[in-house]
Write a protein that holds these residues in place. Sequence first.
Motif, PDB file in Angstrom:
ATOM      1  N   PRO A  59       0.864  -1.202   0.082  1.00 44.02           N
ATOM      2  CA  PRO A  59      -0.093   0.097   0.160  1.00 44.02           C
ATOM      3  C   PRO A  59       0.910   1.288   0.056  1.00 44.02           C
ATOM      4  O   PRO A  59       2.076   1.206   0.545  1.00 44.02           O
ATOM      5  CB  PRO A  59      -0.962  -0.011   1.383  1.00 44.02           C
ATOM      6  CG  PRO A  59       0.081  -0.902   2.228  1.00 44.02           C
ATOM      7  CD  PRO A  59       0.665  -1.942   1.381  1.00 44.02           C
ATOM      8  N   ASP A  60       0.367   2.242  -0.773  1.00 41.36           N
ATOM      9  CA  ASP A  60       0.786   3.572  -0.342  1.00 41.36           C
ATOM     10  C   ASP A  60       0.439   4.486   0.528  1.00 41.36           C
ATOM     11  O   ASP A  60      -0.800   4.042   0.991  1.00 41.36           O
ATOM     12  CB  ASP A  60       0.927   4.191  -1.871  1.00 41.36           C
ATOM     13  CG  ASP A  60      -0.264   4.595  -2.586  1.00 41.36           C
ATOM     14  OD1 ASP A  60      -1.302   4.634  -1.793  1.00 41.36           O
ATOM     15  OD2 ASP A  60      -0.284   4.356  -3.633  1.00 41.36           O
ATOM     16  N   SER A  61       0.719   5.640   0.837  1.00 38.40           N
ATOM     17  CA  SER A  61       0.289   6.524   1.639  1.00 38.40           C
ATOM     18  C   SER A  61      -0.659   7.433   1.217  1.00 38.40           C
ATOM     19  O   SER A  61      -1.333   8.356   2.071  1.00 38.40           O
ATOM     20  CB  SER A  61       1.447   7.580   2.328  1.00 38.40           C
ATOM     21  OG  SER A  61       2.073   8.310   1.207  1.00 38.40           O
ATOM     22  N   THR A  62      -1.345   7.040   0.309  1.00 37.76           N
ATOM     23  CA  THR A  62      -2.718   7.494  -0.208  1.00 37.76           C
ATOM     24  C   THR A  62      -4.078   7.267   0.590  1.00 37.76           C
ATOM     25  O   THR A  62      -4.996   7.843   0.586  1.00 37.76           O
ATOM     26  CB  THR A  62      -3.084   7.452  -1.478  1.00 37.76           C
ATOM     27  OG1 THR A  62      -3.323   6.097  -2.001  1.00 37.76           O
ATOM     28  CG2 THR A  62      -1.821   7.879  -2.673  1.00 37.76           C
ATOM     29  N   GLU A  63      -3.850   6.065   1.204  1.00 42.74           N
ATOM     30  CA  GLU A  63      -5.000   5.566   2.110  1.00 42.74           C
ATOM     31  C   GLU A  63      -4.692   6.050   3.486  1.00 42.74           C
ATOM     32  O   GLU A  63      -3.748   6.435   3.935  1.00 42.74           O
ATOM     33  CB  GLU A  63      -4.917   4.076   2.109  1.00 42.74           C
ATOM     34  CG  GLU A  63      -5.032   3.521   0.808  1.00 42.74           C
ATOM     35  CD  GLU A  63      -5.101   2.087   0.627  1.00 42.74           C
ATOM     36  OE1 GLU A  63      -6.109   1.508   0.987  1.00 42.74           O
ATOM     37  OE2 GLU A  63      -4.086   1.330   0.719  1.00 42.74           O
ATOM     38  N   SER A  64      -5.678   6.109   4.456  1.00 41.65           N
ATOM     39  CA  SER A  64      -5.618   6.231   5.752  1.00 41.65           C
ATOM     40  C   SER A  64      -4.681   5.136   6.448  1.00 41.65           C
ATOM     41  O   SER A  64      -4.594   3.954   5.806  1.00 41.65           O
ATOM     42  CB  SER A  64      -6.797   6.427   6.560  1.00 41.65           C
ATOM     43  OG  SER A  64      -7.246   5.000   6.666  1.00 41.65           O
ATOM     44  N   PRO A  65      -4.015   5.564   7.450  1.00 43.80           N
ATOM     45  CA  PRO A  65      -3.058   4.523   7.970  1.00 43.80           C
ATOM     46  C   PRO A  65      -3.616   3.106   8.219  1.00 43.80           C
ATOM     47  O   PRO A  65      -3.221   2.026   7.903  1.00 43.80           O
ATOM     48  CB  PRO A  65      -2.514   4.995   9.157  1.00 43.80           C
ATOM     49  CG  PRO A  65      -2.567   6.566   9.022  1.00 43.80           C
ATOM     50  CD  PRO A  65      -3.854   6.811   8.157  1.00 43.80           C
ATOM     51  N   GLN A  66      -5.087   3.048   8.735  1.00 38.70           N
ATOM     52  CA  GLN A  66      -5.633   1.812   9.117  1.00 38.70           C
ATOM     53  C   GLN A  66      -5.976   1.336   7.864  1.00 38.70           C
ATOM     54  O   GLN A  66      -5.920  -0.229   7.731  1.00 38.70           O
ATOM     55  CB  GLN A  66      -7.094   2.244   9.975  1.00 38.70           C
ATOM     56  CG  GLN A  66      -7.793   1.114  10.308  1.00 38.70           C
ATOM     57  CD  GLN A  66      -8.698   1.074  11.125  1.00 38.70           C
ATOM     58  OE1 GLN A  66      -9.208   2.227  11.298  1.00 38.70           O
ATOM     59  NE2 GLN A  66      -9.688  -0.240  11.256  1.00 38.70           N
ATOM     60  N   GLU A  67      -6.379   1.995   6.919  1.00 38.89           N
ATOM     61  CA  GLU A  67      -6.550   1.141   5.395  1.00 38.89           C
ATOM     62  C   GLU A  67      -5.412   0.602   5.202  1.00 38.89           C
ATOM     63  O   GLU A  67      -5.469  -0.527   4.257  1.00 38.89           O
ATOM     64  CB  GLU A  67      -7.239   2.275   4.526  1.00 38.89           C
ATOM     65  CG  GLU A  67      -8.645   2.486   4.876  1.00 38.89           C
ATOM     66  CD  GLU A  67      -9.003   3.868   3.910  1.00 38.89           C
ATOM     67  OE1 GLU A  67     -10.410   4.014   3.899  1.00 38.89           O
ATOM     68  OE2 GLU A  67      -8.294   4.567   3.552  1.00 38.89           O
ATOM     69  N   GLU A  68      -4.210   1.447   5.180  1.00 39.77           N
ATOM     70  CA  GLU A  68      -2.903   0.597   4.559  1.00 39.77           C
ATOM     71  C   GLU A  68      -2.609  -0.353   5.338  1.00 39.77           C
ATOM     72  O   GLU A  68      -2.237  -1.556   4.865  1.00 39.77           O
ATOM     73  CB  GLU A  68      -1.794   1.913   4.967  1.00 39.77           C
ATOM     74  CG  GLU A  68      -1.773   2.850   3.846  1.00 39.77           C
ATOM     75  CD  GLU A  68      -0.543   3.807   4.379  1.00 39.77           C
ATOM     76  OE1 GLU A  68       0.847   3.450   4.084  1.00 39.77           O
ATOM     77  OE2 GLU A  68      -0.845   5.042   4.707  1.00 39.77           O
ATOM     78  N   LEU A  69      -2.793  -0.619   6.462  1.00 38.25           N
ATOM     79  CA  LEU A  69      -2.499  -1.693   7.362  1.00 38.25           C
ATOM     80  C   LEU A  69      -3.357  -2.812   6.941  1.00 38.25           C
ATOM     81  O   LEU A  69      -2.827  -3.977   6.933  1.00 38.25           O
ATOM     82  CB  LEU A  69      -2.631  -1.443   8.798  1.00 38.25           C
ATOM     83  CG  LEU A  69      -2.194  -2.519   9.849  1.00 38.25           C
ATOM     84  CD1 LEU A  69      -0.795  -2.716   9.668  1.00 38.25           C
ATOM     85  CD2 LEU A  69      -2.470  -1.820  11.212  1.00 38.25           C
ATOM     86  N   GLU A  70      -4.774  -2.505   6.741  1.00 38.70           N
ATOM     87  CA  GLU A  70      -5.623  -3.514   6.339  1.00 38.70           C
ATOM     88  C   GLU A  70      -4.963  -4.096   4.747  1.00 38.70           C
ATOM     89  O   GLU A  70      -5.271  -5.399   4.639  1.00 38.70           O
ATOM     90  CB  GLU A  70      -7.116  -3.028   6.380  1.00 38.70           C
ATOM     91  CG  GLU A  70      -7.528  -2.843   7.762  1.00 38.70           C
ATOM     92  CD  GLU A  70      -8.792  -2.167   7.968  1.00 38.70           C
ATOM     93  OE1 GLU A  70      -9.384  -1.689   6.933  1.00 38.70           O
ATOM     94  OE2 GLU A  70      -9.386  -2.248   9.099  1.00 38.70           O
ATOM     95  N   THR A  71      -4.796  -3.176   3.972  1.00 36.22           N
ATOM     96  CA  THR A  71      -4.322  -3.441   2.753  1.00 36.22           C
ATOM     97  C   THR A  71      -3.059  -4.356   2.742  1.00 36.22           C
ATOM     98  O   THR A  71      -3.019  -5.451   2.009  1.00 36.22           O
ATOM     99  CB  THR A  71      -4.095  -2.118   1.713  1.00 36.22           C
ATOM    100  OG1 THR A  71      -5.387  -1.495   1.713  1.00 36.22           O
ATOM    101  CG2 THR A  71      -3.513  -2.716   0.401  1.00 36.22           C
ATOM    102  N   LEU A  72      -2.087  -3.962   3.653  1.00 33.00           N
ATOM    103  CA  LEU A  72      -0.811  -5.069   3.900  1.00 33.00           C
ATOM    104  C   LEU A  72      -1.255  -6.311   4.289  1.00 33.00           C
ATOM    105  O   LEU A  72      -0.555  -7.409   3.720  1.00 33.00           O
ATOM    106  CB  LEU A  72       0.020  -4.097   4.835  1.00 33.00           C
ATOM    107  CG  LEU A  72       1.360  -4.942   5.045  1.00 33.00           C
ATOM    108  CD1 LEU A  72       2.037  -5.052   3.950  1.00 33.00           C
ATOM    109  CD2 LEU A  72       1.889  -4.104   6.335  1.00 33.00           C
ATOM    110  N   VAL A  73      -2.266  -6.514   5.219  1.00 32.70           N
ATOM    111  CA  VAL A  73      -2.638  -7.821   5.716  1.00 32.70           C
ATOM    112  C   VAL A  73      -3.281  -8.470   4.544  1.00 32.70           C
ATOM    113  O   VAL A  73      -3.061  -9.583   4.346  1.00 32.70           O
ATOM    114  CB  VAL A  73      -3.643  -7.442   6.701  1.00 32.70           C
ATOM    115  CG1 VAL A  73      -4.325  -9.012   7.109  1.00 32.70           C
ATOM    116  CG2 VAL A  73      -2.756  -7.133   8.178  1.00 32.70           C
ATOM    117  N   ASP A  74      -3.948  -7.918   3.669  1.00 34.24           N
ATOM    118  CA  ASP A  74      -4.850  -8.636   2.522  1.00 34.24           C
ATOM    119  C   ASP A  74      -3.790  -8.991   1.671  1.00 34.24           C
ATOM    120  O   ASP A  74      -3.889 -10.042   0.849  1.00 34.24           O
ATOM    121  CB  ASP A  74      -5.887  -7.524   1.890  1.00 34.24           C
ATOM    122  CG  ASP A  74      -7.283  -7.583   2.877  1.00 34.24           C
ATOM    123  OD1 ASP A  74      -7.239  -8.476   3.617  1.00 34.24           O
ATOM    124  OD2 ASP A  74      -7.749  -6.628   2.673  1.00 34.24           O
TER     125      ASP A  74
END
Length: 188
Positions: A59-74
Motif C-alpha cells: 500500500p501507499d500513503s494515499t490511504e488512511s493508516p488503518q486502510e494501509e495496514l488492512e491492505t498490507l494484511v490482505d
Amino acid sequence: MEATYDAISDTGYSDLTIQDIADEFDRSKTLIYYHYDGREELLVDFLDYVMKQFRTMLPDSTESPQEELETLVDTLLPTTIDEEPFQVMLAMFELRVNAPYDTNCREQYRAVEDELNTLLVDILSRGVEMGEFENIDPEIEAELFVSLLIGTRARRLTVYDPKESITSLKEALQYHIDRITATPEGNA
C-alpha cells in the motif's frame, strides 16, 4: 527469474531442479550454471526477484493508516489462493526454512523483514500522529505485526489448502487492528 517462477509453479520447491528451470528457459542450462553455482544460489536471487515484485503491491500513503495496514494484511494473506501463486509462496516458505543454514538466504529474509518493519513503523507512526491509532509504541507494534504476519502466513501455507479460506486467521489480525484503532471519543 520468470523461468524459475514457472518451474516452481509446476514442480514445487522440493522437486525443483536446474533442469526444470532450463526447460522453462529459452536458453541453455549451461547459461544458468554460468551465473549460478547451483539451485540454492539461484533461489536466493529468485527470492529477491519475488520480493521486488511484492514491494510494488504494498500500500501507499494515499490511504488512511488503518486502510494501509488492512491492505498490507490482505496483500500478505489473501483469503484464498490459486494453485500457481500458492506453489510459489510455498517455495518461498521452504526457502525460509533453509535460512538458518544459508547466510545469503538469511540475509535476504532479514532485509525483507526489515523493510516490512520499516513500512509498519511508518504506517503506525502516522496513525498515532493523526489520532487514528491509540497512543502505541509504533516500533513495538511493528515487531508484533511482523511476527503475526509471518506466523499467520506460515500457518496459511502449512495447514490450509490453497482454496480454503483463512477468514478466521484474518479476523484475528483485524481484531488486533481494531484494538489499536482510536475510538471516536478518544480523539476528542
